[in-house]
Write an enzyme that holds these catalytic residues in place. Sequence first.
Site, PDB file in Angstrom:
ATOM      1  N   GLY A   1     -71.528  22.151 -16.851  1.00 16.68           N
ATOM      2  CA  GLY A   1     -72.087  20.815 -16.825  1.00 16.68           C
ATOM      3  C   GLY A   1     -71.008  19.797 -17.124  1.00 16.68           C
ATOM      4  N   THR A   2     -70.583  19.074 -16.124  1.00 22.08           N
ATOM      5  CA  THR A   2     -69.419  18.194 -16.261  1.00 22.08           C
ATOM      6  C   THR A   2     -69.588  17.001 -15.336  1.00 22.08           C
ATOM      7  OG1 THR A   2     -67.901  19.996 -16.815  1.00 22.08           O
ATOM      8  CG2 THR A   2     -66.915  18.058 -15.843  1.00 22.08           C
TER       9      THR A   2
END
EC number: 3.4.25.1
Length: 210
Positions: free
Chosen positions: A9-10
């Site tokens: 998750g970025t």
Amino acid sequence: MNDKNTLKGTTTVGITCKDGVVFATERRASMGNLIAHKATDKIFKIDEHIAATIAGSVADAQSLMKYLKAEAALYRMRNSEKISIEAAAALAANILHSSRFYPFIVQTLLGGVDENGAKIYSLDPSGGMIPDKFVSTGSGSPVAYGVLEDRYSDELYVDEAVDVAIRAIKSAMERDTYSGNGILVATVTEEEGFRMLSEEEIQKRIENLN
């Protein structure tokens, strides 16, 4: 902890400008629903004139960044000149493509400034290489793209683009649960080369945006 599951998750952002490029990311690394790290470095200096961002597996991303740094330094020693942005991106694409059957689980933005101007390339795990004027990767990218589409201009200078990038990352952090824990920003210009903005400078810009 399995690094293959972290950094999924970025949100990363890259913007080309009239006088350079801007990269911005948030700092959260996640493992499923767990926040694994809160101060992850996702922007890397490849050479004085090249930077890159990472999204994906920590182990794969760090390995790729080390490889690119070493190859850029080796090119400089062998040829007594800096590697071009396009050549560095092509090198990264070739590394990724050659490993496609056991791929690097990573999406990278690579860019900088050379004699041909400012350029940014988006690279996927299979070795696809696409030039972009502005680009975002990661789970928060749909939100970031909304800001970029609204505020990007071919006439942007680096100083202006820094605010656009911060606004895009900040918006993604507010809507994407896998993005958060601060913002990193780096610029690459012909005059200064690679420069990472300080936390104080970023915070001041955030306050001015508000």
